[in-house]
Design a protein around this motif. Structure first.
Motif, PDB file in Angstrom:
ATOM      1  N   MET A 171       0.892  -1.275  -0.059  1.00 13.51           N
ATOM      2  CA  MET A 171       0.167   0.036  -0.005  1.00 13.51           C
ATOM      3  C   MET A 171       0.869   1.206  -0.017  1.00 13.51           C
ATOM      4  O   MET A 171       0.236   2.314  -0.615  1.00 13.51           O
ATOM      5  CB  MET A 171      -0.924  -0.003   1.285  1.00 13.51           C
ATOM      6  N   CYS A 172       1.988   1.390   0.679  1.00 16.11           N
ATOM      7  CA  CYS A 172       3.113   2.355   0.610  1.00 16.11           C
ATOM      8  C   CYS A 172       2.235   3.751   0.963  1.00 16.11           C
ATOM      9  O   CYS A 172       1.116   3.722   1.554  1.00 16.11           O
ATOM     10  CB  CYS A 172       3.599   2.521  -0.585  1.00 16.11           C
ATOM     11  N   HIS A 229       7.242   9.453  -1.088  1.00 20.41           N
ATOM     12  CA  HIS A 229       6.789   8.481  -1.419  1.00 20.41           C
ATOM     13  C   HIS A 229       7.414   7.193  -0.489  1.00 20.41           C
ATOM     14  O   HIS A 229       8.716   7.353  -0.416  1.00 20.41           O
ATOM     15  CB  HIS A 229       6.882   8.152  -2.642  1.00 20.41           C
ATOM     16  N   THR A 230       6.647   6.466   0.063  1.00 20.12           N
ATOM     17  CA  THR A 230       7.479   5.230   0.539  1.00 20.12           C
ATOM     18  C   THR A 230       6.830   4.066  -0.478  1.00 20.12           C
ATOM     19  O   THR A 230       5.392   3.760  -0.545  1.00 20.12           O
ATOM     20  CB  THR A 230       6.825   4.929   1.975  1.00 20.12           C
ATOM     21  N   TRP A 232       6.127   0.076  -1.967  1.00 21.22           N
ATOM     22  CA  TRP A 232       6.140  -1.019  -1.703  1.00 21.22           C
ATOM     23  C   TRP A 232       6.124  -2.054  -2.995  1.00 21.22           C
ATOM     24  O   TRP A 232       5.056  -1.905  -3.655  1.00 21.22           O
ATOM     25  CB  TRP A 232       4.786  -1.553  -0.858  1.00 21.22           C
ATOM     26  N   ALA A 233       7.387  -2.333  -3.577  1.00 21.13           N
ATOM     27  CA  ALA A 233       7.554  -2.743  -4.841  1.00 21.13           C
ATOM     28  C   ALA A 233       6.519  -3.870  -5.495  1.00 21.13           C
ATOM     29  O   ALA A 233       6.357  -4.940  -4.679  1.00 21.13           O
ATOM     30  CB  ALA A 233       8.926  -3.161  -5.011  1.00 21.13           C
ATOM     31  N   HIS A 243       6.454  -3.937  -9.130  1.00 21.44           N
ATOM     32  CA  HIS A 243       6.859  -4.058 -10.537  1.00 21.44           C
ATOM     33  C   HIS A 243       8.401  -3.526 -10.574  1.00 21.44           C
ATOM     34  O   HIS A 243       8.639  -2.352 -10.465  1.00 21.44           O
ATOM     35  CB  HIS A 243       6.152  -3.203 -11.632  1.00 21.44           C
ATOM     36  N   HIS A 295      10.530   5.739  -6.127  1.00 22.07           N
ATOM     37  CA  HIS A 295       9.672   6.843  -6.613  1.00 22.07           C
ATOM     38  C   HIS A 295      10.416   8.092  -5.909  1.00 22.07           C
ATOM     39  O   HIS A 295      11.029   7.921  -5.117  1.00 22.07           O
ATOM     40  CB  HIS A 295       8.389   6.855  -6.330  1.00 22.07           C
ATOM     41  N   HIS A 328       3.515   7.168  -6.948  1.00 20.18           N
ATOM     42  CA  HIS A 328       2.270   6.320  -7.323  1.00 20.18           C
ATOM     43  C   HIS A 328       2.222   5.163  -6.266  1.00 20.18           C
ATOM     44  O   HIS A 328       3.250   4.422  -5.931  1.00 20.18           O
ATOM     45  CB  HIS A 328       2.269   5.611  -8.855  1.00 20.18           C
ATOM     46  N   GLY A 371      -0.104   1.623  -5.942  1.00 21.42           N
ATOM     47  CA  GLY A 371      -1.069   0.864  -6.894  1.00 21.42           C
ATOM     48  C   GLY A 371      -0.365   0.175  -7.860  1.00 21.42           C
ATOM     49  O   GLY A 371       0.996  -0.062  -7.703  1.00 21.42           O
ATOM     50  N   ILE A 372      -0.965  -0.434  -8.757  1.00 20.29           N
ATOM     51  CA  ILE A 372      -0.583  -1.121  -9.896  1.00 20.29           C
ATOM     52  C   ILE A 372      -1.136  -0.688 -11.246  1.00 20.29           C
ATOM     53  O   ILE A 372      -2.326  -0.689 -11.195  1.00 20.29           O
ATOM     54  CB  ILE A 372      -0.672  -2.639  -9.749  1.00 20.29           C
ATOM     55  N   ASP A 411       5.933  -0.007 -13.504  1.00 18.24           N
ATOM     56  CA  ASP A 411       4.637   0.441 -14.095  1.00 18.24           C
ATOM     57  C   ASP A 411       4.490   1.989 -14.236  1.00 18.24           C
ATOM     58  O   ASP A 411       3.931   2.643 -14.682  1.00 18.24           O
ATOM     59  CB  ASP A 411       3.494  -0.329 -13.462  1.00 18.24           C
ATOM     60  N   THR A 412       4.937   2.633 -12.746  1.00 13.42           N
ATOM     61  CA  THR A 412       4.689   3.996 -12.559  1.00 13.42           C
ATOM     62  C   THR A 412       5.462   4.601 -13.636  1.00 13.42           C
ATOM     63  O   THR A 412       4.903   6.162 -14.015  1.00 13.42           O
ATOM     64  CB  THR A 412       5.181   4.190 -11.184  1.00 13.42           C
TER      65      THR A 412
HETATM   66  N1  GLU Z   1       3.716  -0.351  -8.576  1.00 13.77           N
HETATM   67  C1  GLU Z   1       4.578   0.500  -8.240  1.00 13.77           C
HETATM   68  C2  GLU Z   1       5.910   0.213  -8.182  1.00 13.77           C
HETATM   69  O1  GLU Z   1       6.126  -1.083  -8.104  1.00 13.77           O
HETATM   70  C3  GLU Z   1       4.015   1.286  -6.925  1.00 13.77           C
HETATM   71  C4  GLU Z   1       4.209   0.323  -5.858  1.00 13.77           C
HETATM   72  C5  GLU Z   1       3.743   0.884  -4.450  1.00 13.77           C
HETATM   73  O2  GLU Z   1       2.306   0.753  -4.258  1.00 13.77           O
HETATM   74  O3  GLU Z   1       4.336   1.334  -3.656  1.00 13.77           O
HETATM   75  O4  GLU Z   1       6.847   0.876  -8.071  1.00 13.77           O
END
Ligand code: GLU
Length: 354
Positions: A1-2, A72-73, A75-76, A78, A87, A100, A102-103, A126-127
């Motif tokens: 969720m980050c 941003h923090t 949670w990888a 992609h 990020h 970002h 999410g996915i 993906d971001t």
């Molecule tokens: N999908 C993005 C990434 O892998 C964002 C992951 C996230 O929610 O932190 O960088």
């Protein structure tokens, strides 16, 4: 969720971003990053695998000035957790940056199209594809950035909370959400953006919860909201009432449990509390999760177990019992899973529950 944090106003953005990211640490993450536009007009991006404290160390001697910034923090999902995949991410011209949560499910096909048009990507995320896509639309359509964001989001499949900043326009922040929470704090000539209200509450108690498919455009001190279908929306400003006194008013038993930090006896007390089903108590517990995650989550999970069991002999109740036991190790990943499940099943506002 980050975690996501953004600031625009007259204060120094960096300390607000860092403090906000620290408040959101309970959500779990593997890397952290910030971007600010300095008064001289430089876009400075700092990002690092590891903790917010590692990020702080890594940019100790760097220029972190600016009254606008995003943090941003990660949670990888992609690309592995590393500095490059962290990020914020740049667009092709490096004029835009994005954070970002999410996915973006259809990122691969969008990326392929962009690569054919000469875009090169630094990360595996993906971001980064999304911010290149937005810039590409802006250039091809000769439109404003918020319109390019809107058009891009009509083509995106997935879940997102995003914040975008543009070097061209240091008075502009754009945020949007679908599926991932985003709250906007409305201050005096300043705005805060965050994944939940905890980074905001010490600056203002006026907030706007962004709904799915809404885009917030903060420009020259004004907040406008529109939908991805381009319908203007009137921002609904709500007052946050997440003070400790609120918990105490809501239920003395809950307040005692939190103060004493004894989740086990607390669970027994909560099981005895018929009024457990009241929304006030749920809100109070959500508040507690945010402020005292390590001990309150156990109380919350136990309370939810009771709540569920009180409704019916639902097998989900068993899951909550498991969560309750697992939470003893205070693993952020386990806590996060518990938050999401509790939120989903009891219909607790995710903005409050994290
Ligand atoms: N999908 C993005 C990434 O892998 C964002 C992951 C996230 O929610 O932190 O960088």
């Amino acid at each position: 969720m980050c975690g996501i944090v953004g600031y625009i106003g007259n204060r120094d953005a960096f300390p607000i971003l860092i403090k906000g990211l620290q408040r959101l640490e309970y959500r779990g993450y593997d890397s952290a990053g910030v971007a600010m536009i300095s008064p001289e007009g430089d876009l400075n991006v700092y990002k690092k695998k590891g903790k917010v404290s590692d990020l702080l160390d890594s940019c100790k001697d760097k220029n972190k000035s600016g009254n606008i910034g995003i943090g941003h923090t990660r949670w990888a999902t992609h690309g592995e957790p590393n500095d490059v995949n962290s990020h914020p991410h740049y667009s092709q011209t490096k004029d835009l940056v994005i954070i970002h949560n999410g996915i973006i499910e259809n990122y691969a096909s969008i990326k392929e199209g962009l690569q054919k048009r000469g875009h090169t990507f630094l990360s595996e995320t993906d971001t980064e594809v999304l911010i290149h896509f937005i810039e590409d639309i802006q250039e091809n359509n000769h439109c404003a950035l918020d319109e390019a964001v809107r058009l891009a989001l009509t083509k995106v499949v997935g879940a997102y909370a995003i914040v975008i900043m543009s070097l061209e326009d240091p008075n502009l922040l754009i945020a949007a959400r679908k599926g991932s929470p985003l709250v906007i704090g409305v201050g005096k000539n300043e705005y805060f953006i965050a994944s939940d209200a905890t980074p905001i509450i010490e600056y203002t108690n006026e907030v706007v919860y962004l709904n799915d498919f809404e885009i917030a455009v903060i420009n020259d001190g004004k907040l406008k909201i529109k939908t991805v279908e381009d319908a203007p929306m009137t921002p609904y400003i709500q007052k946050l009432e997440m003070e400790l006194e609120a918990i105490e008013k809501a239920d003395p038993i809950v307040a005692d449990v939190l103060r004493e930090g004894d989740p086990d006896s607390g669970l027994a007390a909560l099981v005895a509390a018929e009024e457990m089903k009241s929304p006030e108590i749920r809100d109070a517990l959500a508040w507690a999760c945010l402020h005292h995650p390590s001990r309150a989550v156990r109380v919350n999970a136990g309370a939810t177990l009771f709540y569920m069991a009180g409704l019916a002999e639902d097998p989900m109740a068993l899951d909550f019992r498991t969560i309750y036991i697992e939470l003893g190790d205070e693993d952020p990943a386990v806590r996060r899973k518990a938050f999401e499940q509790i939120c989903d099943i009891v219909g607790m506002p995710p903005e409050l529950a994290g």
